[in-house]
Design a protein around this motif. Structure first.
Motif, PDB file in Angstrom:
ATOM      1  N   TYR A  48      11.539  68.210-103.946  1.00  0.00           N
ATOM      2  CA  TYR A  48      11.046  67.663-102.680  1.00  0.00           C
ATOM      3  C   TYR A  48       9.608  67.165-102.834  1.00  0.00           C
ATOM      4  CZ  TYR A  48       9.118  67.400 -98.032  1.00  0.00           C
ATOM      5  OH  TYR A  48       8.471  66.965 -96.903  1.00  0.00           O
ATOM      6  N   ALA A  49       8.762  67.961-103.465  1.00  0.00           N
ATOM      7  CA  ALA A  49       7.353  67.584-103.611  1.00  0.00           C
ATOM      8  C   ALA A  49       7.194  66.316-104.444  1.00  0.00           C
ATOM      9  CB  ALA A  49       6.567  68.736-104.242  1.00  0.00           C
ATOM     10  N   VAL A  50       7.933  66.226-105.542  1.00  0.00           N
ATOM     11  CA  VAL A  50       7.841  65.037-106.393  1.00  0.00           C
ATOM     12  C   VAL A  50       8.335  63.801-105.645  1.00  0.00           C
ATOM     13  CG1 VAL A  50       8.806  63.951-108.462  1.00  0.00           C
ATOM     14  CG2 VAL A  50       7.935  66.287-108.574  1.00  0.00           C
ATOM     15  N   MET A  51       9.432  63.935-104.936  1.00  0.00           N
ATOM     16  CA  MET A  51       9.970  62.784-104.205  1.00  0.00           C
ATOM     17  C   MET A  51       9.068  62.396-103.037  1.00  0.00           C
ATOM     18  SD  MET A  51      12.385  61.883-106.027  1.00  0.00           S
ATOM     19  CE  MET A  51      12.810  60.507-104.994  1.00  0.00           C
ATOM     20  N   ALA A  52       8.493  63.370-102.337  1.00  0.00           N
ATOM     21  CA  ALA A  52       7.582  63.058-101.234  1.00  0.00           C
ATOM     22  C   ALA A  52       6.336  62.351-101.765  1.00  0.00           C
ATOM     23  CB  ALA A  52       7.202  64.339-100.494  1.00  0.00           C
ATOM     24  N   TYR A  53       5.830  62.815-102.894  1.00  0.00           N
ATOM     25  CA  TYR A  53       4.659  62.168-103.505  1.00  0.00           C
ATOM     26  C   TYR A  53       5.011  60.741-103.925  1.00  0.00           C
ATOM     27  CZ  TYR A  53       0.803  61.240-106.681  1.00  0.00           C
ATOM     28  OH  TYR A  53      -0.270  60.679-107.317  1.00  0.00           O
ATOM     29  N   SER A  54       6.190  60.566-104.493  1.00  0.00           N
ATOM     30  CA  SER A  54       6.630  59.232-104.910  1.00  0.00           C
ATOM     31  C   SER A  54       6.724  58.287-103.709  1.00  0.00           C
ATOM     32  CB  SER A  54       7.991  59.329-105.610  1.00  0.00           C
ATOM     33  OG  SER A  54       8.509  58.058-105.882  1.00  0.00           O
ATOM     34  N   VAL A  55       7.239  58.793-102.610  1.00  0.00           N
ATOM     35  CA  VAL A  55       7.357  57.965-101.397  1.00  0.00           C
ATOM     36  C   VAL A  55       5.970  57.591-100.881  1.00  0.00           C
ATOM     37  CG1 VAL A  55       8.020  58.048 -98.952  1.00  0.00           C
ATOM     38  CG2 VAL A  55       9.649  58.738-100.722  1.00  0.00           C
ATOM     39  N   ILE A  56       5.050  58.537-100.894  1.00  0.00           N
ATOM     40  CA  ILE A  56       3.684  58.239-100.437  1.00  0.00           C
ATOM     41  C   ILE A  56       3.049  57.173-101.320  1.00  0.00           C
ATOM     42  CG2 ILE A  56       1.353  59.208-100.255  1.00  0.00           C
ATOM     43  CD1 ILE A  56       2.724  61.822 -99.327  1.00  0.00           C
ATOM     44  N   ARG A  57       3.207  57.314-102.619  1.00  0.00           N
ATOM     45  CA  ARG A  57       2.629  56.341-103.560  1.00  0.00           C
ATOM     46  C   ARG A  57       3.267  54.961-103.418  1.00  0.00           C
ATOM     47  NH1 ARG A  57      -1.841  56.822-106.044  1.00  0.00           N
ATOM     48  NH2 ARG A  57      -1.005  55.735-107.814  1.00  0.00           N
ATOM     49  N   ARG A  58       4.519  54.922-102.997  1.00  0.00           N
ATOM     50  CA  ARG A  58       5.240  53.652-102.931  1.00  0.00           C
ATOM     51  C   ARG A  58       5.345  53.102-101.507  1.00  0.00           C
ATOM     52  NH1 ARG A  58      10.743  54.598-105.954  1.00  0.00           N
ATOM     53  NH2 ARG A  58      10.891  52.361-105.679  1.00  0.00           N
ATOM     54  N   THR A  59       4.571  53.629-100.592  1.00  0.00           N
ATOM     55  CA  THR A  59       4.664  53.192 -99.197  1.00  0.00           C
ATOM     56  C   THR A  59       4.439  51.681 -99.073  1.00  0.00           C
ATOM     57  OG1 THR A  59       3.957  55.354 -98.400  1.00  0.00           O
ATOM     58  CG2 THR A  59       3.720  53.511 -96.876  1.00  0.00           C
ATOM     59  N   HIS A  60       3.437  51.151 -99.765  1.00  0.00           N
ATOM     60  CA  HIS A  60       3.165  49.715 -99.703  1.00  0.00           C
ATOM     61  C   HIS A  60       4.367  48.925-100.235  1.00  0.00           C
ATOM     62  CE1 HIS A  60       0.793  46.085 -99.499  1.00  0.00           C
ATOM     63  NE2 HIS A  60       1.141  45.797-100.741  1.00  0.00           N
ATOM     64  N   GLU A  61       4.889  49.352-101.386  1.00  0.00           N
ATOM     65  CA  GLU A  61       6.056  48.681-101.971  1.00  0.00           C
ATOM     66  C   GLU A  61       7.241  48.716-101.019  1.00  0.00           C
ATOM     67  OE1 GLU A  61       9.576  49.688-105.102  1.00  0.00           O
ATOM     68  OE2 GLU A  61       7.652  50.656-105.447  1.00  0.00           O
ATOM     69  N   ILE A  62       7.466  49.860-100.404  1.00  0.00           N
ATOM     70  CA  ILE A  62       8.583  49.996 -99.456  1.00  0.00           C
ATOM     71  C   ILE A  62       8.357  49.081 -98.252  1.00  0.00           C
ATOM     72  CG2 ILE A  62       9.701  51.609 -97.865  1.00  0.00           C
ATOM     73  CD1 ILE A  62       9.151  53.799-100.038  1.00  0.00           C
ATOM     74  N   GLY A  63       7.107  49.004 -97.787  1.00  0.00           N
ATOM     75  CA  GLY A  63       6.790  48.103 -96.681  1.00  0.00           C
ATOM     76  C   GLY A  63       7.060  46.654 -97.042  1.00  0.00           C
ATOM     77  N   VAL A  64       6.702  46.252 -98.268  1.00  0.00           N
ATOM     78  CA  VAL A  64       6.964  44.877 -98.722  1.00  0.00           C
ATOM     79  C   VAL A  64       8.458  44.626 -98.767  1.00  0.00           C
ATOM     80  CG1 VAL A  64       6.798  43.309-100.699  1.00  0.00           C
ATOM     81  CG2 VAL A  64       4.800  44.643 -99.989  1.00  0.00           C
TER      82      VAL A  64
END
Length: 177
Positions: free
Chosen positions: A71-87
């Protein structure tokens, strides 16, 4: 001798009465430690039962730690990729696409870990074969059930951050960067 057998069946839960019955049947027979069969059975399985409980407890702790770690690794990955996900979402990606993307990323790693863990467990089963009761060290059903539990827990640990990623508002994500 039939008196002893009858006494055992009639007075299995009364140690004093059992001792009296044995002495009545044969007064020369030494009777020092009289226990019911339930007590003898309970004492004989106490240590294996404790070891099994301890192994199960360690396994549960390991499963919780694995779930928290994933969970922690995936949550961190999502936070780091928020801009990419927004694009991606600004360019037309649907929430389901983002959900699938994040879950697939996490599950790919979880499946690799499960396969490596199964291989390691299969190699190490020789060490555990002496403490297993009623199941072979390489029992396919046990390996399958443990794998399913691990993959299920990994899926849940991936799904929560993936769901959060799918809720990202594209314009807010683009403004944050």
């Amino acid at each position: 001798m039939s008196v002893v057998v009858r006494a055992l069946s009639d007075a299995a839960s009364l140690a004093g009465a059992l001792r009296t019955e044995v002495r009545a049947a044969d007064k020369d027979l030494p009777v020092s430690k009289v226990h019911t069969m339930e007590t003898v059975r309970g004492n004989s399985i106490a240590q294996p039962r404790f070891r099994t409980l301890l192994v199960a407890l360690f396994g549960a702790v390991a499963l919780v730690l694995a779930a928290v770690g994933i969970y922690a690794v995936m949550a961190y990955s999502v936070i780091r990729r928020t801009h990419e996900i927004g694009v991606r979402m600004a360019l037309g990606a649907q929430r389901e696409d983002v959900l699938k993307l994040v879950v697939q990323q996490g599950m790919g790693l979880a499946l690799i870990g499960t396969v490596v863990g199964l291989a390691g467990a299969f190699v190490l089963t020789r060490l555990l074969s002496g403490v297993l009761y009623g199941v072979s060290a390489t029992d396919p059903l046990t390996f399958a059930m443990v794998s399913l539990v691990l993959v299920g827990v990994a899926f849940l640990a991936c799904y929560v951050p993936a769901r959060r990623a799918a809720q990202v508002e594209p314009m807010e994500a683009l403004r944050c960067e």
